[in-house]
Design an enzyme around this catalytic site. Structure first.
Site, PDB file in Angstrom:
ATOM      1  N   LYS A   8       2.950  -3.241   3.247  1.00 24.52           N
ATOM      2  CA  LYS A   8       4.117  -2.857   4.060  1.00 24.52           C
ATOM      3  C   LYS A   8       5.046  -1.914   3.308  1.00 24.52           C
ATOM      4  CE  LYS A   8       4.044  -7.199   6.703  1.00 24.52           C
ATOM      5  NZ  LYS A   8       3.119  -8.006   5.874  1.00 24.52           N
ATOM      6  N   ARG A   9       4.495  -0.968   2.583  1.00 22.68           N
ATOM      7  CA  ARG A   9       5.303  -0.050   1.789  1.00 22.68           C
ATOM      8  C   ARG A   9       6.029   0.963   2.660  1.00 22.68           C
ATOM      9  NH1 ARG A   9       5.780  -3.331  -2.281  1.00 22.68           N
ATOM     10  NH2 ARG A   9       4.056  -3.365  -3.752  1.00 22.68           N
TER      11      ARG A   9
END
Length: 258
Positions: free
Chosen positions: A88-89
């Site tokens: 989930k960068r």
């Protein structure tokens, strides 16, 4: 071979859309215990898995040793099973460039989850990797997805449709990376029919209480995978990891009409 094609081939070979989530809870035994635990999970479930999804948070919670465990496990993963790194960068493009290099080149994962809310330029560093995929957070499985993702805009679209527009743009531009979306089963009402027929990563089944009936009439052809983590790793019954994975894979197959 493009990522979506590889995933589709895996689904066809196994008859399974099950994504096995690898979420090692930190215990008294630390990273070493987590490594042996996950080795058993992977060894027992891979034949029923369309994909594996290690979640970065659980490995980071174990410290540097936990990240090293993840690196070692990635080298040991069955080559037949695509790996989706749940990271989930989200950051500015220059930083994202190094995330992409780390995940796709150094760790050689097949796909990664991204938070798209910094805009198109923040996902661009991930878009030109042959054979790789990204999943943009569209409608997540938590109640807070109603705060932004499912809000209605003045033009009648929902915010999550702005996210899917990013994937449409990447496809129009002929980018090498396949773009899919995260759609939580717990919040999927009225969503599936408004999401492109691109690969979906669907959390929320099992412990979170998502209903597979939401998939029954979705009419999707893309290589979607349905994630189960706690329902396999920490079910609290007397069944093996393999038996649990087989049961979930069969339930999902029935919902999709496989």
């Amino acid at each position: 071979m493009r990522y979506a094609e590889r995933l589709q081939n895996r689904i066809a070979a196994t008859g399974s859309r099950l994504c096995v989530g690898l979420d090692p809870r930190p215990g008294d035994g630390g990273a070493a215990e987590a490594k042996e635990f996950l080795r058993r999970v992977i060894g027992e479930t891979w034949q029923h898995a369309a994909a594996f999804k290690p979640n970065m948070a659980y490995f980071e919670a174990l410290g540097i040793a936990g990240v090293q465990v993840l690196e070692e496990l990635l080298l040991e993963m069955p080559k037949e099973v695509p790996v989706i790194l749940d990271a989930k960068r989200s950051d500015i493009g220059e930083t994202q460039k190094y995330y992409a290099q780390g995940y796709f080149s150094r760790w050689n994962v097949d796909a990664v989850t991204l938070n798209p809310f910094l805009g198109y330029d923040s996902i661009e560093p991930f878009l030109d990797w042959e054979g790789k995929g990204i999943y943009l957070l569209a409608v997540t499985s938590n109640p807070g997805s109603a705060d932004f993702q499912r809000q209605t805009l003045a033009d009648g679209r929902s915010v999550f449709e702005l996210v899917t527009a990013l994937g449409d743009r990447a496809a129009t531009e002929g980018r090498k990376t396949d773009v899919g979306y995260v759609v939580g089963l717990t919040n999927a009402s009225g969503v599936f029919e408004r999401v492109p027929d691109a690969p979906l990563l669907v959390p929320g089944l099992g412990a979170q209480g998502g209903d597979l009936a939401a998939l029954a009439n979705a009419g999707r052809n893309a290589p979607d995978t349905i994630n189960v983590s706690r329902g396999i790793l920490y079910a609290g019954d007397d069944q093996s990891f393999e038996a649990r994975a087989k049961v979930w894979a069969e339930k999902i197959a029935v919902a999709y009409g496989l």
